[in-house]
Scaffold this motif. Structure first.
Motif, short mmCIF file in Angstrom:
data_model
loop_
_atom_site.label_atom_id
_atom_site.label_comp_id
_atom_site.label_asym_id
_atom_site.label_seq_id
_atom_site.Cartn_x
_atom_site.Cartn_y
_atom_site.Cartn_z
N GLU A 194 62.55 0.60 -5.44
CA GLU A 194 63.96 0.08 -5.14
C GLU A 194 65.05 2.06 -5.56
O GLU A 194 66.53 1.78 -5.23
N LEU A 195 64.68 2.75 -6.02
CA LEU A 195 65.35 3.93 -6.09
C LEU A 195 65.30 4.62 -4.84
O LEU A 195 66.89 5.51 -4.36
N TYR A 251 68.03 2.53 -2.82
CA TYR A 251 69.42 3.00 -3.55
C TYR A 251 70.37 4.87 -2.90
O TYR A 251 71.16 4.31 -2.35
N LYS A 270 59.31 -0.11 -8.73
CA LYS A 270 60.33 1.07 -9.09
C LYS A 270 60.83 1.77 -7.42
O LYS A 270 62.11 2.44 -8.08
N HIS A 324 69.21 -2.44 -10.04
CA HIS A 324 69.96 -0.76 -9.61
C HIS A 324 71.49 -2.26 -9.44
O HIS A 324 71.28 -3.14 -8.32
#
Length: 218
Positions: free
Chosen positions: A150-151, A154, A147, A179
């Protein structure tokens, strides 16, 4: 589970024992059998069972402060008693050396794809087969993400200039990402998990690739 494994295997003899990790249900039966059979024990090291290791990101705080502490201790105290080691990174190789393991007993085996039989195509050839536009810049990513990574992914793409986004397609190959990159102002193409043949075909269609991983201890 430890006792069940020992009970099921203690009447048998083995020349070689290969443990996939160092969790209690693996290392305790493995050490027992290797000593009883006087056999060679090889251990893999794929995840780092430490508070800062990658496995901590897949587990709850309750796990980290209970069973996670036990597994961390086993990972560092018992692993060194194996005869040989297979690790997936130089970081884990250095950790073994710090534990007193001779570097000659360590094999670094990086994970990867079987590219030997891949068909190498030019970008136009690959895009023609898939049906992708020839004039867009395609940025590709294929793999699993935590996670936090992934942030990072993004936030990084959100900072691209508008002129770049207008001519860019993000190609996400064979993985689920939560996302909504579509909201960032560029085209997003997501694929299902692909066969090796199709995977290399999609890779060949990309102009560039992104590896959105933070620096961590695993």
């Amino acid at each position: 589970d430890v006792w069940n494994r020992i009970s099921a295997l203690r009447s048998r003899t083995f020349d070689l024992i290969h443990g996939i990790d160092c969790r209690p249900t693996v290392i305790i039966p493995s050490l027992y059998l290797s000593r009883r059979c006087k056999s060679c024990l090889i251990l893999d090291w794929e995840d780092y069972y430490a508070p800062k290791g990658a496995i901590a990101e897949r587990s709850s705080q309750v796990y980290q402060w209970t069973l996670g502490q036990i597994e961390h201790q086993l990972d560092t105290r018992l692993r060194k008693y194996a005869d040989g080691h297979i690790v997936v990174s130089e970081f884990l190789r250095e950790r073994l050396i710090e534990l007193g393991v001779d570097s000659a007993r360590i094999l670094v085996n990086h994970f990867g794809s079987k590219y030997a039989d891949a068909e190498f195509l030019t970008i136009p050839e690959a895009r023609q087969r898939i049906g992708l536009p020839a004039d867009r810049f395609i940025l590709a990513y294929g793999g699993n993400l935590f996670k936090a990574d992934e942030l990072l992914f993004y936030r990084t793409l959100s900072r691209l200039p508008r002129r770049v986004k207008e001519n860019m397609t993000l190609l996400v190959i064979g993985t689920k990402i939560g996302h909504a990159f579509e909201n960032l102002g560029f085209v997003v193409l997501r694929t299902k998990r692909l066969s090796d043949e199709d995977f290399f075909l999609y890779l060949s269609a990309a102009n560039d690739f992104i590896i959105p991983f933070r620096t961590n201890e695993a």
